[in-house]
Design an enzyme around this catalytic site. Structure first.
Site, PDB file in Angstrom:
ATOM      1  N   PRO A  89       1.047 -57.991  -4.344  1.00  0.00           N
ATOM      2  CA  PRO A  89       2.342 -57.811  -4.997  1.00  0.00           C
ATOM      3  C   PRO A  89       2.795 -59.062  -5.745  1.00  0.00           C
ATOM      4  CG  PRO A  89       2.624 -58.044  -2.625  1.00  0.00           C
ATOM      5  CD  PRO A  89       1.163 -57.916  -2.872  1.00  0.00           C
ATOM      6  N   GLU A 116       0.807 -58.666   6.546  1.00  0.00           N
ATOM      7  CA  GLU A 116       1.879 -59.382   5.862  1.00  0.00           C
ATOM      8  C   GLU A 116       1.390 -60.079   4.589  1.00  0.00           C
ATOM      9  OE1 GLU A 116       5.768 -60.578   5.190  1.00  0.00           O
ATOM     10  OE2 GLU A 116       4.951 -59.141   6.616  1.00  0.00           O
ATOM     11  N   ARG A 154     -13.515 -46.079 -16.916  1.00  0.00           N
ATOM     12  CA  ARG A 154     -13.429 -45.088 -17.985  1.00  0.00           C
ATOM     13  C   ARG A 154     -13.628 -45.720 -19.363  1.00  0.00           C
ATOM     14  NH1 ARG A 154      -8.882 -43.870 -20.460  1.00  0.00           N
ATOM     15  NH2 ARG A 154      -9.110 -41.644 -20.096  1.00  0.00           N
ATOM     16  N   ASP A 169      -5.673 -43.308 -25.972  1.00  0.00           N
ATOM     17  CA  ASP A 169      -4.843 -43.154 -24.777  1.00  0.00           C
ATOM     18  C   ASP A 169      -3.561 -43.974 -24.886  1.00  0.00           C
ATOM     19  OD1 ASP A 169      -6.433 -41.389 -23.427  1.00  0.00           O
ATOM     20  OD2 ASP A 169      -7.514 -42.916 -22.308  1.00  0.00           O
TER      21      ASP A 169
END
Length: 247
Positions: A89, A116, A154, A169
């Site tokens: 994160p 954690e 991809r 895309d």
């Protein structure tokens, strides 16, 4: 491309890597996958991979030894310098440009975290790239790794049935993709725009460009902040603002 994944829950990848585009890419030999449980590299008798943080605090922290040893073992059979990617994160937001950059690599190693967090020596001295897929909390890094792997694989040559798909895309040119329609042309009174049925490919391409810009303006205006606008795009933006009452 060779992709290695280090995870405490390797079974999570069984279906994902063998299904749809990811599975077909492996069948075409465009990529190979290997998933390793880094718990297998612990040296303590209880096979622990985590411990309490120095200085106290809530939660458990992944120890450096199992991951460093696991990466050393993966690299022992190959002199290629891989990109070692940590899902975190605290990482840089993962974007299409990152997928495009990583799709040019020969080998990637993904490290999926839990608990954690990580001992700081892991991101500081082991990994080359640290990425986040969004500002929200997840149980572990496996789902983030799956999302990044899908977006990278991809883009490999020959993986998609239509090589232009990846180019058009959403996000590939900085804009969201234009609306799509298919048969029937009239469904319950909801009609496809006449222009798309006209066969005029030049006008259709212009319509798609304009609608990509409109959709981006309406849904993700932040994507336009750093975009170098053409005169035509600026003209359309002024039109969108007038239509929405913002000018």
């Amino acid at each position: 491309m060779k992709i290695d994944i280090l995870s405490l829950f390797p079974e999570m990848f069984d279906g994902v890597l063998n299904t749809s585009i990811l599975g077909k890419a492996a069948e075409k030999d465009a990529v190979s996958y290997s998933v390793t449980n880094f718990r297998d590299f612990t040296t303590n008798k209880h096979n622990k991979v985590d411990d309490y943080p120095f200085g106290g605090g809530a939660g458990m922290v992944l120890m450096p030894q199992p991951l460093f040893d696991a990466v050393d073992a993966l690299r022992a059979d190959d002199d290629t310098a891989p990109r070692i990617i940590l899902t975190s994160p605290q990482g840089k937001p993962f974007k299409q440009e990152d997928a495009e950059m990583l799709s040019n690599e020969k080998r990637l190693i993904f490290i999926c975290g839990h608990y954690e967090g990580f001992d700081e020596r892991i991101p500081e001295h082991l990994v080359t790239d640290e990425y986040s897929i969004g500002d929200f909390v997840m149980t572990g890094g496996e789902l983030a790794a799956m999302a990044m792997i899908d977006s990278i694989v991809r883009l490999l040559p020959g993986v998609l049935g239509n090589d232009t798909s990846a180019v058009t895309d959403s996000f590939s040119d900085g804009l969201l993709e234009h609306p799509h329609y298919t048969r029937p042309a009239d469904f319950r009174g909801m009609k496809v725009p006449d222009l798309l049925l006209s066969g005029n490919h030049e006008k259709i391409a212009e319509w798609r460009w304009k609608e990509s810009l409109r959709r981006t303006y309406e849904r993700r205006p932040d994507l336009l902040n750093d975009r170098k606008m053409t005169e035509q795009e600026l003209k359309w933006l002024r039109q969108f603002k007038r239509e929405s009452g913002k000018e």
